[in-house]
Design a protein around this motif. Structure first.
Motif, PDB file in Angstrom:
ATOM      1  N   TYR A  14      78.342  53.466 -89.140  1.00  0.00           N
ATOM      2  CA  TYR A  14      78.362  54.378 -87.646  1.00  0.00           C
ATOM      3  C   TYR A  14      79.990  54.594 -88.338  1.00  0.00           C
ATOM      4  N   THR A  15      80.759  55.990 -88.099  1.00  0.00           N
ATOM      5  CA  THR A  15      82.348  56.386 -87.743  1.00  0.00           C
ATOM      6  C   THR A  15      82.217  56.213 -86.140  1.00  0.00           C
ATOM      7  N   LEU A  16      83.368  56.042 -85.782  1.00  0.00           N
ATOM      8  CA  LEU A  16      83.475  55.833 -84.537  1.00  0.00           C
ATOM      9  C   LEU A  16      83.044  57.610 -83.395  1.00  0.00           C
ATOM     10  N   LYS A  17      83.348  58.964 -84.343  1.00  0.00           N
ATOM     11  CA  LYS A  17      82.806  59.825 -83.899  1.00  0.00           C
ATOM     12  C   LYS A  17      81.245  59.808 -84.427  1.00  0.00           C
ATOM     13  N   GLU A  18      80.976  59.045 -84.609  1.00  0.00           N
ATOM     14  CA  GLU A  18      79.353  59.433 -84.758  1.00  0.00           C
ATOM     15  C   GLU A  18      78.640  58.592 -83.763  1.00  0.00           C
ATOM     16  N   LEU A  19      79.273  57.053 -83.581  1.00  0.00           N
ATOM     17  CA  LEU A  19      78.732  56.500 -82.172  1.00  0.00           C
ATOM     18  C   LEU A  19      78.812  56.922 -81.217  1.00  0.00           C
ATOM     19  N   ILE A  20      79.995  57.950 -81.003  1.00  0.00           N
ATOM     20  CA  ILE A  20      80.577  59.108 -79.590  1.00  0.00           C
ATOM     21  C   ILE A  20      79.214  59.866 -79.648  1.00  0.00           C
ATOM     22  N   GLU A  21      78.793  60.766 -80.776  1.00  0.00           N
ATOM     23  CA  GLU A  21      77.566  61.025 -81.045  1.00  0.00           C
ATOM     24  C   GLU A  21      76.403  60.849 -80.361  1.00  0.00           C
ATOM     25  N   ASP A  22      76.398  59.535 -80.965  1.00  0.00           N
ATOM     26  CA  ASP A  22      75.043  59.004 -81.235  1.00  0.00           C
ATOM     27  C   ASP A  22      74.703  58.616 -79.669  1.00  0.00           C
ATOM     28  N   ASN A  23      75.665  58.007 -79.133  1.00  0.00           N
ATOM     29  CA  ASN A  23      75.066  57.450 -77.644  1.00  0.00           C
ATOM     30  C   ASN A  23      75.432  59.363 -76.773  1.00  0.00           C
ATOM     31  N   ASN A  24      76.552  60.078 -76.950  1.00  0.00           N
ATOM     32  CA  ASN A  24      76.322  62.022 -76.196  1.00  0.00           C
ATOM     33  C   ASN A  24      74.777  62.339 -76.609  1.00  0.00           C
ATOM     34  N   ASN A  25      74.210  61.884 -77.416  1.00  0.00           N
ATOM     35  CA  ASN A  25      72.904  62.462 -77.181  1.00  0.00           C
ATOM     36  C   ASN A  25      71.555  61.926 -77.213  1.00  0.00           C
ATOM     37  N   PHE A  26      72.067  60.634 -76.597  1.00  0.00           N
ATOM     38  CA  PHE A  26      70.853  59.587 -75.765  1.00  0.00           C
ATOM     39  C   PHE A  26      71.017  60.346 -74.610  1.00  0.00           C
ATOM     40  N   SER A  27      72.519  60.491 -73.843  1.00  0.00           N
ATOM     41  CA  SER A  27      72.376  60.822 -72.770  1.00  0.00           C
ATOM     42  C   SER A  27      71.670  62.050 -72.177  1.00  0.00           C
ATOM     43  N   ASP A  28      72.359  62.881 -73.139  1.00  0.00           N
ATOM     44  CA  ASP A  28      71.091  63.690 -73.039  1.00  0.00           C
ATOM     45  C   ASP A  28      70.197  64.321 -72.873  1.00  0.00           C
ATOM     46  N   SER A  29      69.877  63.204 -73.622  1.00  0.00           N
ATOM     47  CA  SER A  29      68.450  63.252 -73.331  1.00  0.00           C
ATOM     48  C   SER A  29      67.136  62.845 -72.074  1.00  0.00           C
ATOM     49  N   LEU A  30      68.788  61.929 -71.173  1.00  0.00           N
ATOM     50  CA  LEU A  30      67.636  60.935 -69.667  1.00  0.00           C
ATOM     51  C   LEU A  30      68.776  62.325 -68.982  1.00  0.00           C
ATOM     52  N   LYS A  31      67.836  63.317 -68.632  1.00  0.00           N
ATOM     53  CA  LYS A  31      67.433  64.625 -67.989  1.00  0.00           C
ATOM     54  C   LYS A  31      67.789  63.980 -65.903  1.00  0.00           C
ATOM     55  N   PHE A  32      67.794  64.449 -65.415  1.00  0.00           N
ATOM     56  CA  PHE A  32      67.968  63.493 -63.557  1.00  0.00           C
ATOM     57  C   PHE A  32      66.932  64.984 -63.348  1.00  0.00           C
ATOM     58  N   PHE A  33      66.031  64.639 -62.527  1.00  0.00           N
ATOM     59  CA  PHE A  33      64.834  65.774 -62.233  1.00  0.00           C
ATOM     60  C   PHE A  33      65.935  66.958 -61.235  1.00  0.00           C
ATOM     61  N   ASN A  34      65.610  68.076 -61.279  1.00  0.00           N
ATOM     62  CA  ASN A  34      66.256  69.759 -60.975  1.00  0.00           C
ATOM     63  C   ASN A  34      66.523  69.012 -59.218  1.00  0.00           C
ATOM     64  N   ASP A  35      67.963  69.459 -59.540  1.00  0.00           N
ATOM     65  CA  ASP A  35      68.625  69.236 -58.479  1.00  0.00           C
ATOM     66  C   ASP A  35      68.185  70.841 -57.319  1.00  0.00           C
ATOM     67  N   SER A  36      68.129  71.033 -57.364  1.00  0.00           N
ATOM     68  CA  SER A  36      68.381  72.491 -56.520  1.00  0.00           C
ATOM     69  C   SER A  36      66.960  71.732 -55.819  1.00  0.00           C
ATOM     70  N   LYS A  37      65.631  70.729 -56.316  1.00  0.00           N
ATOM     71  CA  LYS A  37      64.304  71.036 -55.582  1.00  0.00           C
ATOM     72  C   LYS A  37      64.765  69.836 -54.325  1.00  0.00           C
ATOM     73  N   ARG A  38      66.887  69.535 -54.054  1.00  0.00           N
ATOM     74  CA  ARG A  38      66.712  68.916 -53.526  1.00  0.00           C
ATOM     75  C   ARG A  38      67.678  69.204 -52.417  1.00  0.00           C
ATOM     76  N   PRO A  39      66.790  69.858 -50.959  1.00  0.00           N
ATOM     77  CA  PRO A  39      67.579  71.104 -50.231  1.00  0.00           C
ATOM     78  C   PRO A  39      68.317  70.630 -49.433  1.00  0.00           C
ATOM     79  N   ASP A  40      69.185  70.862 -49.379  1.00  0.00           N
ATOM     80  CA  ASP A  40      70.785  70.448 -48.053  1.00  0.00           C
ATOM     81  C   ASP A  40      69.963  71.086 -47.139  1.00  0.00           C
ATOM     82  N   ILE A  41      69.253  70.632 -46.262  1.00  0.00           N
ATOM     83  CA  ILE A  41      68.643  71.315 -45.040  1.00  0.00           C
ATOM     84  C   ILE A  41      67.637  70.220 -44.291  1.00  0.00           C
TER      85      ILE A  41
END
Length: 277
Positions: A14-41
């Motif tokens: 891995y180059t440093l750029k590839e390591l960063i891309e690898d980690n970013n891709n992994f992070s992007d796959s870990l979605k949160f649940f839909n924030d709009s479904k947490r009503p602020d009321i």
């Protein structure tokens, strides 16, 4: 310059750029649940909804901690606090610590799911004191929720019960729960990358060796992938649950989408009501 900084890891460079891309891709796959479904009321006239919304917030924070640790466990190169005196071994040790933390925290997520259901659909009894509230937290568990939903004959109870059974049967979540139990009751998980002395065998008896004390030996990268899949399944279920509850249905809306603070009966906005508190 980044092309000259490389890491040879498991037969791949891995180059440093590839390591960063690898980690970013992994992070992007870990979605949160839909924030709009947490009503602020807040629902002053529905204590169950108030508590359930607080549990949604706590679950969100728990998943954030779990997700952070999982991303750090996947990250193949940490700048600190690891020294390179022992080569890459320190990196592997640090990744393993993050991974174990992630497993423990993900293991707690279903408990919060049960609490959201318990309070949103009025499984609880009368709450007048902190002691009453603590009692309900103890009472809330899968066994009681499933038993109560099984006793109901309406379609919504059947839908919720079916979805709960499916999430409990998910093979990746089961693995995470199994690993968490090993951490809680045996104090550790073994990772093959960190086991440097497994090239010997001690026979205590014919049917008991030193290998029997170790248990399963996991691969860090494969375990990260399993926990990632468990995360995705959990998020999918939480999105279903928040849609199913539909907290905002307690209020009507104007044509412009503004909430109308009116007073609805529970039967008008709740799909399931266990106790009419």
């Amino acid at each position: 310059m980044n092309e000259y900084l490389t890491l040879n890891y498991k037969d791949k460079t891995y180059t440093l750029k590839e390591l960063i891309e690898d980690n970013n891709n992994f992070s992007d796959s870990l979605k949160f649940f839909n924030d709009s479904k947490r009503p602020d009321i807040f629902f002053v006239n529905d204590v169950g909804y108030c508590i359930a919304l607080e549990k949604v917030e706590q679950l969100y924070n728990l998943i954030a901690s779990s997700r952070f640790s999982l991303i750090e466990a996947h990250n193949k190169l940490h700048k600190s606090p690891v020294e390179w005196k022992s080569g890459y071994l320190g990196q592997l040790w640090l990744r393993a610590q993050y991974l174990k933390n992630s497993i423990i925290w993900y293991n707690s997520c279903l408990d919060y799911v049960y609490q959201i259901i318990w309070f949103a659909f009025d499984f609880f009894g009368e709450i007048k004191t902190k002691k009453d509230y603590r009692r309900e937290l103890i009472e809330c568990n899968w066994s009681k929720i499933s038993e109560i939903l099984e006793s109901k004959s309406d379609q919504n109870s059947s839908i919720l019960l079916c979805q709960l059974k499916q999430i409990r049967k998910d093979k990746n979540l089961k693995k995470v729960n199994l690993w968490a139990n090993s951490l809680k009751h045996h104090g550790n998980l073994s990772f093959k990358e960190l086991r440097l002395s497994d090239n010997y065998l001690l026979n205590f008896t014919e049917d008991f060796t030193n290998k029997d004390m170790i248990g399963d030996v996991l691969d860090i990268d494969e375990t990260c992938e399993t926990v990632k899949l468990a995360h995705c399944k959990l998020i999918e279920f939480i999105n279903f649950l928040l849609d199913f509850i539909n907290f905002e249905n307690i209020f009507d809306r104007t044509n412009e989408g503004q909430f109308i603070i009116n007073s609805k009966e529970k039967l008008e906005y709740k799909k399931i009501i266990i106790n009419m508190n």
